[in-house]
Design a protein around this motif. Structure first.
Motif, PDB file in Angstrom:
ATOM      1  N   GLN A 210    -101.299   3.607  -7.132  1.00 11.24           N
ATOM      2  CA  GLN A 210    -102.415   4.416  -7.590  1.00 11.24           C
ATOM      3  C   GLN A 210    -103.720   3.871  -7.040  1.00 11.24           C
ATOM      4  O   GLN A 210    -103.857   2.688  -6.768  1.00 11.24           O
ATOM      5  N   VAL A 211    -104.682   4.743  -6.907  1.00 16.41           N
ATOM      6  CA  VAL A 211    -106.029   4.330  -6.558  1.00 16.41           C
ATOM      7  C   VAL A 211    -106.841   4.381  -7.831  1.00 16.41           C
ATOM      8  O   VAL A 211    -106.986   5.435  -8.444  1.00 16.41           O
ATOM      9  N   VAL A 212    -107.354   3.233  -8.276  1.00 22.50           N
ATOM     10  CA  VAL A 212    -108.002   3.172  -9.568  1.00 22.50           C
ATOM     11  C   VAL A 212    -109.461   2.790  -9.406  1.00 22.50           C
ATOM     12  O   VAL A 212    -109.878   2.237  -8.396  1.00 22.50           O
ATOM     13  N   GLY A 213    -110.219   3.062 -10.441  1.00 27.00           N
ATOM     14  CA  GLY A 213    -111.636   2.758 -10.392  1.00 27.00           C
ATOM     15  C   GLY A 213    -112.435   3.965 -10.811  1.00 27.00           C
ATOM     16  O   GLY A 213    -111.950   5.093 -10.779  1.00 27.00           O
TER      17      GLY A 213
ATOM     18  N   PRO B  16    -103.646  10.982 -10.017  1.00 27.41           N
ATOM     19  CA  PRO B  16    -103.384   9.799 -10.840  1.00 27.41           C
ATOM     20  C   PRO B  16    -102.183   9.006 -10.331  1.00 27.41           C
ATOM     21  O   PRO B  16    -102.094   7.792 -10.540  1.00 27.41           O
ATOM     22  N   ASP B  17    -101.267   9.693  -9.649  1.00 22.39           N
ATOM     23  CA  ASP B  17    -100.075   9.067  -9.075  1.00 22.39           C
ATOM     24  C   ASP B  17     -99.747   9.759  -7.756  1.00 22.39           C
ATOM     25  O   ASP B  17    -100.096  10.936  -7.567  1.00 22.39           O
ATOM     26  N   PRO B  18     -99.064   9.071  -6.841  1.00 21.73           N
ATOM     27  CA  PRO B  18     -98.621   9.726  -5.608  1.00 21.73           C
ATOM     28  C   PRO B  18     -97.687  10.896  -5.907  1.00 21.73           C
ATOM     29  O   PRO B  18     -96.975  10.908  -6.919  1.00 21.73           O
ATOM     30  N   VAL B  19     -97.696  11.870  -5.017  1.00 28.79           N
ATOM     31  CA  VAL B  19     -96.846  13.051  -5.134  1.00 28.79           C
ATOM     32  C   VAL B  19     -96.031  13.169  -3.852  1.00 28.79           C
ATOM     33  O   VAL B  19     -96.545  12.941  -2.765  1.00 28.79           O
ATOM     34  N   PHE B  20     -94.739  13.516  -3.976  1.00 29.93           N
ATOM     35  CA  PHE B  20     -93.952  13.699  -2.755  1.00 29.93           C
ATOM     36  C   PHE B  20     -93.523  15.153  -2.603  1.00 29.93           C
ATOM     37  O   PHE B  20     -93.447  15.914  -3.561  1.00 29.93           O
ATOM     38  N   TYR B  21     -93.296  15.530  -1.354  1.00 26.76           N
ATOM     39  CA  TYR B  21     -92.836  16.870  -0.997  1.00 26.76           C
ATOM     40  C   TYR B  21     -91.702  16.706   0.008  1.00 26.76           C
ATOM     41  O   TYR B  21     -91.537  15.632   0.611  1.00 26.76           O
ATOM     42  N   GLU B  22     -90.892  17.753   0.227  1.00 26.31           N
ATOM     43  CA  GLU B  22     -89.685  17.617   1.044  1.00 26.31           C
ATOM     44  C   GLU B  22     -89.466  18.824   1.944  1.00 26.31           C
ATOM     45  O   GLU B  22     -89.938  19.935   1.654  1.00 26.31           O
ATOM     46  N   LYS B  23     -88.714  18.594   3.005  1.00 25.44           N
ATOM     47  CA  LYS B  23     -88.229  19.690   3.837  1.00 25.44           C
ATOM     48  C   LYS B  23     -87.079  20.367   3.106  1.00 25.44           C
ATOM     49  O   LYS B  23     -86.094  19.712   2.738  1.00 25.44           O
TER      50      LYS B  23
ATOM     51  N   GLY C 158     -79.183   8.364  -3.068  1.00 22.11           N
ATOM     52  CA  GLY C 158     -77.852   8.403  -2.492  1.00 22.11           C
ATOM     53  C   GLY C 158     -77.694   9.273  -1.267  1.00 22.11           C
ATOM     54  O   GLY C 158     -76.568   9.548  -0.837  1.00 22.11           O
ATOM     55  N   GLY C 159     -78.785   9.716  -0.668  1.00 19.66           N
ATOM     56  CA  GLY C 159     -78.707  10.548   0.529  1.00 19.66           C
ATOM     57  C   GLY C 159     -79.910  10.321   1.425  1.00 19.66           C
ATOM     58  O   GLY C 159     -80.706   9.406   1.223  1.00 19.66           O
ATOM     59  N   ILE C 160     -80.026  11.172   2.451  1.00 24.08           N
ATOM     60  CA  ILE C 160     -81.160  11.119   3.360  1.00 24.08           C
ATOM     61  C   ILE C 160     -81.925  12.430   3.238  1.00 24.08           C
ATOM     62  O   ILE C 160     -81.341  13.517   3.288  1.00 24.08           O
ATOM     63  N   PHE C 161     -83.241  12.319   3.062  1.00 18.85           N
ATOM     64  CA  PHE C 161     -84.116  13.475   2.944  1.00 18.85           C
ATOM     65  C   PHE C 161     -85.237  13.363   3.971  1.00 18.85           C
ATOM     66  O   PHE C 161     -85.582  12.266   4.414  1.00 18.85           O
ATOM     67  N   SER C 162     -85.807  14.490   4.333  1.00 18.28           N
ATOM     68  CA  SER C 162     -87.063  14.504   5.087  1.00 18.28           C
ATOM     69  C   SER C 162     -88.167  14.690   4.054  1.00 18.28           C
ATOM     70  O   SER C 162     -88.325  15.771   3.486  1.00 18.28           O
ATOM     71  N   ARG C 163     -88.933  13.629   3.823  1.00 19.97           N
ATOM     72  CA  ARG C 163     -89.844  13.590   2.681  1.00 19.97           C
ATOM     73  C   ARG C 163     -91.189  13.001   3.083  1.00 19.97           C
ATOM     74  O   ARG C 163     -91.255  12.074   3.879  1.00 19.97           O
ATOM     75  N   GLY C 164     -92.242  13.554   2.537  1.00 23.43           N
ATOM     76  CA  GLY C 164     -93.584  13.030   2.752  1.00 23.43           C
ATOM     77  C   GLY C 164     -94.251  12.725   1.434  1.00 23.43           C
ATOM     78  O   GLY C 164     -93.724  13.013   0.355  1.00 23.43           O
ATOM     79  N   MET C 165     -95.456  12.174   1.517  1.00 21.97           N
ATOM     80  CA  MET C 165     -96.137  11.699   0.330  1.00 21.97           C
ATOM     81  C   MET C 165     -97.625  12.025   0.417  1.00 21.97           C
ATOM     82  O   MET C 165     -98.213  11.992   1.496  1.00 21.97           O
ATOM     83  N   ILE C 166     -98.208  12.348  -0.720  1.00 21.58           N
ATOM     84  CA  ILE C 166     -99.640  12.579  -0.830  1.00 21.58           C
ATOM     85  C   ILE C 166    -100.204  11.516  -1.757  1.00 21.58           C
ATOM     86  O   ILE C 166     -99.721  11.336  -2.880  1.00 21.58           O
ATOM     87  N   VAL C 167    -101.215  10.815  -1.294  1.00 22.96           N
ATOM     88  CA  VAL C 167    -101.762   9.695  -2.051  1.00 22.96           C
ATOM     89  C   VAL C 167    -103.275   9.715  -1.968  1.00 22.96           C
ATOM     90  O   VAL C 167    -103.864  10.218  -1.006  1.00 22.96           O
ATOM     91  N   GLY C 168    -103.925   9.146  -3.003  1.00 28.53           N
ATOM     92  CA  GLY C 168    -105.376   9.021  -2.995  1.00 28.53           C
ATOM     93  C   GLY C 168    -106.060  10.202  -3.646  1.00 28.53           C
ATOM     94  O   GLY C 168    -105.476  10.941  -4.431  1.00 28.53           O
ATOM     95  N   GLY C 169    -107.321  10.387  -3.274  1.00 33.46           N
ATOM     96  CA  GLY C 169    -108.080  11.478  -3.851  1.00 33.46           C
ATOM     97  C   GLY C 169    -108.166  11.364  -5.356  1.00 33.46           C
ATOM     98  O   GLY C 169    -108.368  10.277  -5.907  1.00 33.46           O
ATOM     99  N   GLU C 170    -107.980  12.483  -6.048  1.00 36.72           N
ATOM    100  CA  GLU C 170    -108.056  12.529  -7.502  1.00 36.72           C
ATOM    101  C   GLU C 170    -106.690  12.402  -8.158  1.00 36.72           C
ATOM    102  O   GLU C 170    -106.578  12.515  -9.384  1.00 36.72           O
TER     103      GLU C 170
END
Length: 284
Positions: A83-86, A119-126, A105-117
């Motif tokens: 998290q980015v705090v402050g 409160p926690d990182p968010v992931f998205y997938e193909k 238990g598998g392989i995914f094509s996955r990305g991540m969104i971090v920072g900004g507003e």
């Protein structure tokens, strides 16, 4: 907020050298001005490799820490557990592209969104791994398709070939997205098609579509990947391309353009109120 500064990294990926790619990406992100709102990376910029999900998360967290926090450019506190705090105003949103990761238990094509507003990182997938390049032989279909808000702007990410599925982009648009981000790794021979699809998705959903591509790299079969990342506008009048050179490319997106277009093109309004029951509800 009526204007958003989008920065895309067009990355000269080495297909096999993970450490070199990480080092290069740190260098690119370190050159981004502090007034960026959203930073978009391409798909598989780490290379044609599979990494553990926890390792990938740490790579992305470290990118963010060094680029946007360590020099206090965003005026925020230190990151804590991803998290980015402050209490200071939020820094840019980093959209990490996507990578083949080992998870659940598998392989995914996955990305991540971090920072900004966030409160926690968010992931998205193909959602639909590519049959054409053999991804379906080992990559599981994903399901995560989050809509997030950054500086009061709703946006979502659609990984590479998922842009070919109109329903995925429309799902985000119907939920309120004004900007669709498409991290991808597309060969030069298919970029004309990709730009056409990007313009189509932008116009049919009256949204901005931004595609970030690698460059100076290739597919396993030898096809060259030569950049041409782009932004497609919701009225179809503009498609801004980055050319072939590696680098960071900035775009000022006037989001009021979406509202103006939607006054003329009520496509989403029609879908919500009229078309869905007729065409998707089984009526004959």
């Amino acid at each position: 907020m009526s204007c958003l500064k989008l920065v895309m990294v067009q990355f000269p990926r080495d297909r096999a050298n993970l450490e070199q790619n990480i080092s290069q990406m740190h260098g690119f992100l370190g050159k981004i001005d502090g007034d960026a709102d959203v930073v978009l990376l391409p798909e598989d910029w780490l290379g044609a490799v599979v990494v553990d999900w926890d390792e990938y998360r740490e790579i992305v967290f470290e990118l963010y820490r060094k680029a946007f926090l360590s020099r206090n450019r965003a005026g925020q506190g230190a990151p804590k557990g991803g998290q980015v705090v402050g209490g200071s105003p939020p820094g840019p949103l980093l959209v990490s592209g996507a990578q083949y990761v080992k998870a659940e238990g598998g392989i995914f094509s996955r990305g991540m969104i971090v920072g900004g507003e966030l409160p926690d990182p968010v992931f998205y997938e193909k959602h639909f791994p590519s049959r054409a390049i053999g991804e379906r032989n080992y990559v599981r279909p994903g399901s995560a398709l989050p809509l997030i808000r950054h500086r009061d702007i709703p946006l979502g990410a659609v990984v590479c070939v998922d842009i070919m599925y109109p329903e995925i982009v429309r799902n985000l648009a119907l939920r309120g997205a004004l900007l669709i981000l498409n991290p991808a790794n597309i060969p030069a021979a298919r970029m004309s098609l990709w730009k056409s699809v990007g313009l189509t998705r932008a116009c049919e959903n009256t949204v901005f579509v931004a595609m970030a591509n690698n460059t100076a790299t290739s597919y396993p079969d030898g096809r060259e990947v030569l950049g041409e990342s782009f932004v497609a506008y919701p009225d179809g009048y503009d498609l801004l391309s980055c050319g072939h050179e590696p680098g960071i490319y900035s775009f000022e997106l006037d989001l009021s353009r979406v509202e103006r277009v939607r006054r003329r093109w009520p496509y989403l309004e029609d879908i919500r109120s009229k078309i869905c029951p007729k065409y998707y509800g089984g009526e004959q």
